[in-house]
Every structure is written in structure tokens, then in C-alpha cells.
Enzyme design. Structure first.
Site, PDB file in Angstrom:
ATOM      1  N   GLY A 121     -43.193  31.140  23.713  1.00  0.00           N
ATOM      2  CA  GLY A 121     -43.660  31.209  25.212  1.00  0.00           C
ATOM      3  C   GLY A 121     -44.352  32.279  24.519  1.00  0.00           C
ATOM      4  O   GLY A 121     -44.334  33.442  24.863  1.00  0.00           O
TER       5      GLY A 121
ATOM      6  N   GLY B 124     -47.253  33.248  27.256  1.00  0.00           N
ATOM      7  CA  GLY B 124     -47.187  33.660  28.382  1.00  0.00           C
ATOM      8  C   GLY B 124     -47.859  35.118  28.857  1.00  0.00           C
ATOM      9  O   GLY B 124     -47.869  35.352  27.999  1.00  0.00           O
ATOM     10  N   PHE B 125     -47.598  35.590  29.785  1.00  0.00           N
ATOM     11  CA  PHE B 125     -47.375  36.181  30.385  1.00  0.00           C
ATOM     12  C   PHE B 125     -46.778  37.746  29.482  1.00  0.00           C
ATOM     13  O   PHE B 125     -46.461  39.004  29.246  1.00  0.00           O
ATOM     14  CB  PHE B 125     -47.305  37.333  31.872  1.00  0.00           C
ATOM     15  CG  PHE B 125     -49.211  36.617  32.061  1.00  0.00           C
ATOM     16  CD1 PHE B 125     -50.369  37.388  32.053  1.00  0.00           C
ATOM     17  CD2 PHE B 125     -49.806  35.385  33.209  1.00  0.00           C
ATOM     18  CE1 PHE B 125     -51.507  37.294  32.536  1.00  0.00           C
ATOM     19  CE2 PHE B 125     -50.707  35.691  33.041  1.00  0.00           C
ATOM     20  CZ  PHE B 125     -51.646  36.517  32.828  1.00  0.00           C
ATOM     21  N   GLY B 126     -44.929  36.760  30.412  1.00  0.00           N
ATOM     22  CA  GLY B 126     -43.978  37.535  29.757  1.00  0.00           C
ATOM     23  C   GLY B 126     -43.752  37.627  28.686  1.00  0.00           C
ATOM     24  O   GLY B 126     -42.916  38.729  28.322  1.00  0.00           O
TER      25      GLY B 126
ATOM     26  N   VAL C 206     -40.898  23.672  20.636  1.00  0.00           N
ATOM     27  CA  VAL C 206     -39.500  23.597  20.738  1.00  0.00           C
ATOM     28  C   VAL C 206     -38.791  22.099  21.207  1.00  0.00           C
ATOM     29  O   VAL C 206     -39.108  21.409  22.045  1.00  0.00           O
ATOM     30  CB  VAL C 206     -38.912  24.766  21.901  1.00  0.00           C
ATOM     31  CG1 VAL C 206     -37.866  24.766  21.905  1.00  0.00           C
ATOM     32  CG2 VAL C 206     -38.915  25.983  20.712  1.00  0.00           C
TER      33      VAL C 206
ATOM     34  N   GLU D 141     -57.765  29.683  46.133  1.00  0.00           N
ATOM     35  CA  GLU D 141     -58.702  29.804  45.634  1.00  0.00           C
ATOM     36  C   GLU D 141     -59.135  28.551  45.170  1.00  0.00           C
ATOM     37  O   GLU D 141     -60.463  28.310  45.225  1.00  0.00           O
ATOM     38  CB  GLU D 141     -57.872  30.473  44.644  1.00  0.00           C
ATOM     39  CG  GLU D 141     -57.421  31.902  45.005  1.00  0.00           C
ATOM     40  CD  GLU D 141     -56.695  32.599  44.004  1.00  0.00           C
ATOM     41  OE1 GLU D 141     -56.787  34.104  43.971  1.00  0.00           O
ATOM     42  OE2 GLU D 141     -56.112  32.121  43.095  1.00  0.00           O
TER      43      GLU D 141
ATOM     44  N   ASP E   1     -40.886  32.889  34.996  1.00  0.00           N
ATOM     45  CA  ASP E   1     -40.430  31.781  35.948  1.00  0.00           C
ATOM     46  C   ASP E   1     -39.798  30.771  34.757  1.00  0.00           C
ATOM     47  O   ASP E   1     -39.078  29.828  36.218  1.00  0.00           O
ATOM     48  CB  ASP E   1     -42.216  30.733  35.504  1.00  0.00           C
ATOM     49  CG  ASP E   1     -43.763  31.533  36.793  1.00  0.00           C
ATOM     50  OD1 ASP E   1     -42.676  32.606  36.975  1.00  0.00           O
ATOM     51  OD2 ASP E   1     -44.542  30.557  37.038  1.00  0.00           O
TER      52      ASP E   1
ATOM     53  N   ALA F 288     -47.208  37.064  37.594  1.00  0.00           N
ATOM     54  CA  ALA F 288     -47.207  37.539  36.532  1.00  0.00           C
ATOM     55  C   ALA F 288     -47.273  39.226  36.410  1.00  0.00           C
ATOM     56  O   ALA F 288     -46.567  39.244  35.450  1.00  0.00           O
ATOM     57  CB  ALA F 288     -48.863  36.851  36.160  1.00  0.00           C
TER      58      ALA F 288
END
Lengths: 443, 443
Positions: free
Chosen positions: B19, B21-23, B89, B181, B310, B325
Site C-alpha cells: 500500500g 497511501g499516506f501510511g 496482493v 466538501e 485505515d 491521513a
């Protein structure tokens, strides 16, 4: 109820333009100034005008689609007499003066047909088009971008050397300006941008071919310029094969002049065929499907119908006019004048004459060839001129300055910022499965 | 032969991150600094890291996908110890310490699972997901953009008043920050950008609904702030329906609290479900599928496996950490420290603790709400802070300045430059027919 009833043009003569490309848009802008003498409806199958000369930059991830597209209704928003319709024309009834759309129909007093052209696969459309996208629409450019970027991702984890070779072989069919610009940009994308970011791709395995059936590339240019472009392309790493008509294409590669070239990525820029307008109008066309028009660009026996741009063919000084943006733009403005003249019964206008402002083509990020009348030059200065002309002509593109900044950045850093792979068939999975496997969305 | 053999990590411990993403990306950047003590492989299903907090700007045509995406391998290009793999995966063998991919498999010494979350349709995934896209990926944002823009194009030529109403009704399900938003941005797109460019759309027919099952929107914020956001949203023209659980959804609309709301455009932001990582790891999860991790973010009985963002759930001060995030980013850096500590056998690191830097949400183009500890404010200054934070956090996005310029332009002019409709199903035609009808490509 018809579209007509809703978009009622009132009592003024109603001009309908089919196609929001270079020709149609110029005609629409010029006719907008004739308000309130007429009502105008512009029909296009997409919602945007596309600055096609820079489409190869989208295909090679240097620009985003929005950088070279503007909603047609945005360009024409200030014209009170103008309605824009996103729909597809299915036919024209010339007796009733009516255009049939996928969603309704609409009547006209004057009709301008500017529906452009599409790739000519020379009788192999059904079998070759799905394998080798052309470069005519945003979707085409996105498809090419996806293929180019995915080929590198696949090669990075592939272990079979033959398969790696096939993945890293990129074949551009057609040595015209589009093919040359695309091949040059692919070479730069591959060698300058991608190679430094991959760990397992041997640059010597990358093979970019430009395949042309004729003895030379860039045949519209003088031999000295096309020769310079050829050397520059070769310097960038493009393998140019002239006298190589394409014989066969499969999902695994192509055969050109008897040689089998395994490749996953084949791109088609080898020729154009006019849109179906000739059939709609039941008109006489040339071999490329272009409608033969009178010197005022009207259809024989139909002075109220005009055909222009890539959809039409007209001889000037013994040669047919080329299918390029400047011709279409000049024709668009000319037809608007002719309609204006008819409406006011003023002095007849002289037959259309194309004022040639020159040709140019670019090879890679800092080299172009320019041919303006007898002036011919090549190299960096030609590229600066090319850049200036293209920026000036990004008409209606209010983000012109931003596009220029992005180019500048890209030029300095060899970066290509739009390297997104979306809708990857390679990893596509059934809907349900996808839903339960969605991931890396850390937010 | 496996991917492993090709991307052989050598003799150093091999860390695999699933992954980008942010992490995952923060972990990768931090582990890159530990070269040459370890080898790192980052696997993602896409080729890009996505700045998801701005995805609603892509969905409403203010930004292009490339403005908020960067190739993962570009972000990590300078880390000599890092390999990036685009693949999916399919499973994990914890006994063999091996990750199975769609294309091969790869072994690990340490594994970091940061595969994020996807929309939670609460048991209706199969029937509702195809009707109401979420907002998690570039594809989602493009699909929403297409739906929004097409609805206006269809309404412009539609003659049936009921059908017009249905086309101009936009339903956002879920009153969290994403829903708020998005609803605000849709209102601005509709009333400020599009209305002036359409000739036949009556602004009073446009109906934008925000539907929330709970008694309030923005429940993570203090009541005073969510109330201010609510008033601002209403000022923009959004019809907020709280206490309205969704009961049914069809292709023609939705039923919420017993009321039938005809609509062509329904968007889902009502909840998230963690990725399948829990199943791969055969781990204990909470109701949202998040893996229960130990205080050092490792999996119980598997100190070599870490789960974060998440995909994981961890209690802090009696409450589970939120799926945002900043949590994922801090966890990514924390896990990199823990792995560094294990490799060097240095002093153990304290359990993970999230440092709350505050929450914010934006409503429309110049209004935000901010909650930093006990400081709470709303309005234009909050929006300026929101803007600054988001620009600073566009990490690795070297086009940060350009994105800012585009925003500035958009802000000043109410323009949304990325209004392109591609792959329109509305006008989609069989391949062969399309080939012979391609048009308006005047070049």
C-alpha cells in the site's frame, strides 16, 4: 417534441454547425459577432474543443487532458445567440433541412459540417484498431499513456527475457508529423523520465520504432528538413524504418517488410479518413472520404450547406489543401463571412484561398523543423518558435500561462507529471471482487 | 521463477510494504533512510500515491487527476534500497513469510500492511455500488465528474419537466467531511460555473441534497462548528436532510426516510470498510473490518507484521483512533522506527501515540471549520489555514506551486478547468460504428 422546439431559434435565420474542432469553432466565434442577425447552434459529440496538435503530450504524460481541452460552451458562453448541444448526429435530411441527432432533431437555414477525420486503417479497421490506438481524442491519448506506462511496470517484474523485449518494444506506425512527434516524446519518456526510476529495466532493451511505408518520413517537408528531423530522432534513440509497409498486426506484434517485430504497444498514425459526412450528404468524395466542395466551400447544388476542414477537399494551385488546423480555421472564418454576405445581400466574396503560414513539427523537447515559404530552419530556435505559436494558438484556453509553466518545469526537469495509470485492464477484476479488495486508500 | 528472484533483496533484512497511501509512503520514506541496513519493497495496485483529501476537487472538475497524484516510484526514486512493484496482493502466507501477488510472490522479514479502506455500503455493495460511486480513487472521481457534467448536458436538451428535475437532482449520501466538501463543491460547480454557460437550465430546478442518517452532520466536530458549516452549506444552496437513513436505491433515485427522491446522480460517502487485510492475516477485526493491533501496531503473535492506517484499529484514551491521513502518516513513521530499533537491538520504543494536530473541513471555495485542541474557528481565515496545510502536505508533489496557481485562478474566476467528459456511456456506440463515425477532430 424535438430539440428544435426547446432550442427554438426564433424568427432569425438559424445556422447549425456540426463539430467543435478548429473549423467549427472559428465559424461559431465569427458568427457570434453577427448577432442578432442570426441564431446559432453548435453540435458536438463531446463537450470540449480539443487542441489536437498537443495531444501527443497527453499520450506521453507531459500534460493532462484538461490542459488542452476547453468546454465548447465555455468558449462560446458570451454569445447570446448561440446554443451548444452535446449529442451525436445520426443523419441529415437535406430536403427538410433537418439534422437528426441521437436525442431529437433540429432544423437549419444554413448548415456547416466540420466533423473532421479519424484514423484510416486502410481496410483493417476491425482487426487493427483494437490493437493499435490512433491519436485523435482524449480517450486515445489516455489509452496510449496507459499502454506506455503499463509496459514499463510489467517489464519491471517480468522474468522472461523474450517477454521483456516485447514489453519494451514500442512501434509507431506512420512517419508523418504526429508519428514523429510521438516517437520522439516516447524516447524521452523512456530514457530520461522512466529509466532512472526503475530498478530492473536495462535501457539497452528499450526499442522504439517508427515505421513508414514511403521512402522518407515527414514527406510534406523539404528533404533537408526531414533529414534533419530524422537525425535528431535517431539521436534520441528512435529506430526509423522507411520503405516498410505494415503487413500484419496481432496482439503480440507486427510484421513490416517481412520482419516480425514482437511488441505490446503499437500506435497508429498512418493516415486519416474523413468522417461520415459524405454519406449523410450523399456527396461526391475523394478516396479519403473528403467531400468535394465548390470554391466557396458549399456543397454542389446546396448553397446553404458548407463543408470544411478535414471533412472537405478543395484544390488550390493544382494540389489539394492539407488536412491541418490552419486550413480548417481559415475556412471556418471564411464560411462565416459567406453566410454574413448572404444574409445582408452585400457584395459577393471571392473564392476561398488558403494563406499558408508555414509548417512545423517538433522532435523531442528542444528541436523542431520550420518551413515558412522559402525560409527553412531546424533546431532549438525553431523549437522556440514552435512553442510560441502553440501557446498563442491555445485559444480560449485561459490556463495558457499554466500550461506554459508546466512545460517549462517539464523541460527543466525531464519530468512528466501526468503519469497516472487508470482503468488498468491488467489488474482489472470483476466488480464485486474489486469492492472487497479495494485498498491503499489511506486517508 | 518469482518476483522475489528478480527483485532479490540480497542478504539484508527485507521489509515489504503493501500500500502506497499516506501510511505506507511515510513508512517507506523513513525506511529509505535506513539504507543499507535493510532492503525495501513497496507494492501497490496502482502506480500512484493519491492525495485523497483533494479528490473532491477532481470530482467537481477544479483539478486534474495528475494534480493530486504522483507515481510512487517517483517519490521513492532516490532510495537505492527500494523497489516499487505495481501489482495486487492476493494473499499472505505468514508461516512462510511470503506475500502472494497477482504476478508472482515475494518473501519478507518484516511486513507492513497499509491497504486502507473502501466504501461501506452496509450490505448493499452489489446493488448500490454500481449506482452510487464513492470517492476513494481517481476512477471514482472521474466517474462522478462525468455524471455531474453529463447531467447538465442532458438537461439542456431534455423537454420532459419531470426528467429535467431528475437530471438536476444531485444526492450526496453521508454528512461526514467528504460528503460536506463534495456537496459544497457541487453547489458551486452548478450555480457559479455551469449555469452561466447553459441556455435552457432554470437554476431553481437544481436540487443538491446531503443526506445523513444521524441527527447531525460533521459529527466528529464540536456542535458549534458543525452548525456553522451547516449554515454555510445551506447558503450555497445545499438541502441538508438529517435523521434520514437511506432505505432504497434504484437507477432512478433513492428513498430516504420514506421519501422518494428521483435522481440520476447519487454519490456515496456514508462509511468505510477496511481492506481485506484482516482476512489475509486471519486476524481479529472490529465491525468495520479493521485489524486489532498491539500498542506497537504489530499483529498479535506476529511481531514481524505491522498493520496501520485505515486497515488497523487502536484505542487511545478510550476511543478508537480516527481513520484520517495524519494518523496513518504518524503510524507509518512510527513503524519504521520500531523496525529500525529491532534491527539494531537498540532501546525499545514507547507504544504508539497519536499527536492530534486538529481537524478541518472546507465548505465551498472560501469557508472552512478548524478544530485544533480547544481552538475552534470557522470562516475565511479557517479556509486560508486549510489551504496552507493542504499545500504543505502535498508532499512529493513537485507541482505544488502549479496546483496553487490553478486554485488561485479557479477561486478568482469561478472556473473549473477540468470539465472534460470522457468515455460517455450516454453516447457510447459499438466499436465498429464508432470507427466510422469519429468526428470533430479538425486538425
Amino acid at each position: 417534441m424535438t430539440v428544435q422546439d426547446k432550442t427554438s431559434p426564433g424568427t432569425h435565420p438559424h445556422v447549425v454547425i456540426i463539430g467543435g474542432g478548429f473549423g467549427g469553432l472559428q465559424a461559431a466565434l465569427a458568427l457570434g459577432k453577427k448577432e442578432p442577425a442570426l441564431q446559432l447552434t453548435v453540435i458536438d459529440r463531446t463537450n470540449h474543443h480539443l487542441f489536437q496538435p498537443l495531444l501527443y503530450q497527453v499520450a506521453t504524460a507531459a500534460l493532462s487532458p484538461a490542459d488542452i481541452s476547453t468546454p465548447i460552451r465555455h468558449v462560446l458562453r458570451k454569445q447570446k445567440n448561440t446554443v451548444v448541444i452535446m449529442s451525436e448526429v445520426t443523419g441529415i435530411n437535406m430536403d427538410e433541412k433537418r439534422v437528426y441527432l441521437r436525442h431529437g432533431n433540429i432544423s437549419y437555414d444554413y448548415l456547416i459540417v466540420a466533423t473532421g477525420a479519424h484514423e484510416n486503417y486502410f481496410g483493417h479497421t476491425e482487426s487493427w484498431k483494437p490493437l493499435a490506438p490512433g491519436l485523435k481524442s482524449i480517450e486515445d491519448a489516455q489509452e496510449i499513456r496507459r499502454k506506455l506506462l503499463l509496459a514499463f511496470e510489467k517489464a519491471e517484474i517480468e522474468t522472461n527475457p523474450e517477454r521483456i523485449q516485447q514489453l519494451l518494444t514500442f512501434v509507431v506506425i506512420g512517419g508523418g508529423p504526429t508519428g514523429v512527434e510521438l516517437a520522439g516524446a516516447i524516447a524521452e519518456l523512456a530514457f530520461k523520465t522512466l529509466i532512472p526510476e526503475f530498478r530492473h529495466i536495462d535501457p539497452s532493451r528499450i526499442h522504439i520504432l517508427l515505421i513508414e511505408a514511403l521512402p522518407n518520413i515527414l514527406n510534406a517537408f523539404p528533404a533537408e528538413l526531414s533529414s534533419k528531423a530524422k537525425h535528431e530522432l535517431q539521436r534520441l534513440g528512435v529506430d526509423i524504418r522507411v520503405n516498410s509497409p505494415l503487413e500484419e498486426m496481432t496482439t503480440d506484434g507486427v510484421i513490416a517488410r517481412g520482419e516480425w517485430i514482437p511488441s505490446d504497444t503499437v500506435i497508429w498514425t498512418a493516415g486519416v479518413l474523413a468522417s461520415s459526412a459524405g454519406k449523410w450528404l450523399n456527396a461526391e468524395t475523394d478516396r479519403a472520404g473528403r467531400v468535394k466542395v465548390l470554391p466557396d466551400l458549399s456543397l454542389p447544388e446546396h448553397p446553404e450547406i458548407f463543408v470544411l476542414g478535414d471533412t472537405a477537399t478543395l484544390m488550390q494551385d493544382g494540389k489539394p489543401l492539407p488536412g491541418i488546423a490552419p486550413v480548417a480555421m481559415q475556412q471556418g472564418r471564411y464560411v462565416a463571412s459567406v453566410i454574413g454576405q448572404r444574409l445582408t445581400n452585400s457584395q459577393p466574396i471571392a473564392p476561398f484561398r488558403y494563406h499558408d503560414k508555414g509548417y512545423m513539427a517538433t522532435v523531442g523537447r528542444a528541436f523542431a523543423i520550420v518551413n515558412v515559404g522559402k525560409i527553412r530552419f531546424a533546431g532549438f530556435l525553431a523549437w522556440i518558435l514552435w512553442l510560441a505559436v502553440h501557446i498563442v494558438y491555445l485559444i480560449g484556453y485561459e490556463n495558457r500561462v499554466i500550461v506554459m509553466l508546466q512545460w517549462g518545469w517539464s523541460y527543466l526537469r525531464f519530468q512528466r507529471r501526468a503519469r497516472i495509470i487508470t482503468r488498468s485492464a491488467w489488474l482489472s477484476i470483476p466488480h464485486q471482487k474489486k469492492a472487497s479488495q479495494s485498498k491503499h486508500n489511506g486517508a
